[in-house]
Enzyme design. Structure first.
Site, PDB file in Angstrom:
ATOM      1  N   SER A   1       1.115   4.005  -3.018  1.00 54.88           N
ATOM      2  CA  SER A   1       0.885   5.446  -2.836  1.00 54.88           C
ATOM      3  C   SER A   1       2.052   6.258  -3.389  1.00 54.88           C
ATOM      4  O   SER A   1       1.851   7.350  -3.928  1.00 54.88           O
ATOM      5  CB  SER A   1       0.657   5.768  -1.356  1.00 54.88           C
ATOM      6  OG  SER A   1       1.850   5.633  -0.595  1.00 54.88           O
TER       7      SER A   1
ATOM      8  N   ALA B   1       0.829  -1.204   0.000  1.00 50.01           N
ATOM      9  CA  ALA B   1       0.000   0.000   0.000  1.00 50.01           C
ATOM     10  C   ALA B   1       0.866   1.258   0.000  1.00 50.01           C
ATOM     11  O   ALA B   1       0.585   2.228  -0.721  1.00 50.01           O
ATOM     12  CB  ALA B   1      -0.926   0.001   1.211  1.00 50.01           C
ATOM     13  N   TYR B   2       1.919   1.247   0.814  1.00 52.84           N
ATOM     14  CA  TYR B   2       2.845   2.389   0.838  1.00 52.84           C
ATOM     15  C   TYR B   2       3.507   2.554  -0.524  1.00 52.84           C
ATOM     16  O   TYR B   2       3.566   3.665  -1.078  1.00 52.84           O
ATOM     17  CB  TYR B   2       3.893   2.156   1.918  1.00 52.84           C
ATOM     18  CG  TYR B   2       4.982   3.207   1.970  1.00 52.84           C
ATOM     19  CD1 TYR B   2       4.730   4.481   2.485  1.00 52.84           C
ATOM     20  CD2 TYR B   2       6.265   2.923   1.521  1.00 52.84           C
ATOM     21  CE1 TYR B   2       5.724   5.438   2.529  1.00 52.84           C
ATOM     22  CE2 TYR B   2       7.274   3.871   1.559  1.00 52.84           C
ATOM     23  CZ  TYR B   2       6.999   5.128   2.073  1.00 52.84           C
ATOM     24  OH  TYR B   2       7.989   6.078   2.122  1.00 52.84           O
ATOM     25  N   VAL B   3       4.010   1.451  -1.085  1.00 55.40           N
ATOM     26  CA  VAL B   3       4.646   1.491  -2.404  1.00 55.40           C
ATOM     27  C   VAL B   3       3.668   2.032  -3.445  1.00 55.40           C
ATOM     28  O   VAL B   3       4.017   2.884  -4.274  1.00 55.40           O
ATOM     29  CB  VAL B   3       5.145   0.084  -2.802  1.00 55.40           C
ATOM     30  CG1 VAL B   3       5.520   0.039  -4.280  1.00 55.40           C
ATOM     31  CG2 VAL B   3       6.350  -0.308  -1.949  1.00 55.40           C
TER      32      VAL B   3
END
Length: 291
Positions: free
Chosen positions: A165, A161-163
């Site tokens: 974003s 999810a971080y990647v």
């Protein structure tokens, strides 16, 4: 009051890269508008003791706070506008895609992407998009610096999810840069590698997935990331780069401040996808996941 070299809005100045960037800019004579999420944080940061530091209570996860925050900045900069917007605030909450709560995934996008987009849009008139909207004379068209991550180019497991974003931020930055070409407003991406900040300590409960199918490999992942953090760059190194870029008339479109750059950036980008898959598989001890 000392002469102000430029007006800069920096998001997320309570700690880490944001706090170091505020200090670096103040040291170079800038007036810094630093966003914080609460009045208590604002009072704490006033202890910097510099009259050129202006805390702005603004939470990217709360869209209703963004316009009032930008209005405060506009009232202070008046006809000189903003010379730079540094979108630094972000959050990383790791977890396996199969088990990470959707609410947590959405919250990351709200801060790392949607809130950033809303803030950037609100600041565009101050950066010179609409002639006369924030007055006339400016030192030069303002610039936008978006702090991404090396993860924005490399798909690290348990950070999907971080990647994602950060991938979104990378694409947004390229498109926005091209849209703003007529106004000569540069859009710059800075993608740091590991940095010695407490981001993994803020990333949620390390035991959250202890009972799931990924428990052992997830524990290995956290160990690898924390080891990498210890070997990473100091926040001050990234902050100094951001401060220098803010003053450049013709910055590059992307910068990669990465410790041990060949091993941590160049090589992973050169390797075929399946070779990199194999490296992660071995590094994280994935052999026993299905046993």
């Amino acid at each position: 009051m000392n002469e102000i070299t430029q007006n800069v809005l920096v998001t997320g100045v309570s700690s880490g890269i944001g706090a170091a960037t505020a200090r670096a800019l103040l040291g170079r004579g800038a007036r810094v508008f630093g966003t914080v999420r609460s009045p208590d944080d604002a009072r704490e940061l006033k202890k910097l003791g510099d009259e050129r530091f202006v805390p702005v209570v603004l939470d990217l996860a709360k869209p209703e706070t963004i316009e009032p925050g930008v209005a405060l900045v506009a009232s202070r900069v008046e006809e000189t506008g903003l010379q730079c917007l540094i979108n630094n605030a972000g959050v990383a909450r790791p977890g396996p895609v199969a088990e990470q709560p959707m609410q947590e995934i959405r919250a990351m996008f709200e801060i790392n992407f949607f809130g950033l987009v809303q803030l950037t849009r609100a600041c565009l008139p101050l950066l010179g998009l609409e002639t006369g909207s924030a007055g006339g004379a400016r030192l030069h068209p303002g610039k936008i610096i978006n702090v991404s991550s090396g993860a924005g180019k490399i798909g690290i497991p348990f950070l999907a999810a971080y990647v994602a974003s950060k991938h979104a931020l990378e694409g947004f930055s390229h498109s926005l840069r091209r849209e703003l070409l007529p106004w000569k407003i540069p859009v710059v991406v800075v993608g740091p590698g590991n940095v010695k900040t407490p981001i993994w300590d803020k990333g949620g409960d390390a035991l959250a997935y202890a009972g799931g199918r990924f428990a052992a490999v997830y524990a290995n992942f956290l160990r690898v990331m924390r080891d990498g953090e210890k070997k990473g760059m100091a926040p001050e190194e990234v902050a100094d780069l951001l401060a220098r870029i803010s003053e450049l008339a013709k910055p590059k479109t992307r910068y990669e401040p990465v410790a041990q750059k060949f091993a941590n950036w160049t090589l992973p980008r050169l390797l075929p996808d399946k070779a990199l898959d194999g490296m992660f598989f071995k590094m994280l001890g994935m052999e026993g996941v299905r046993r």
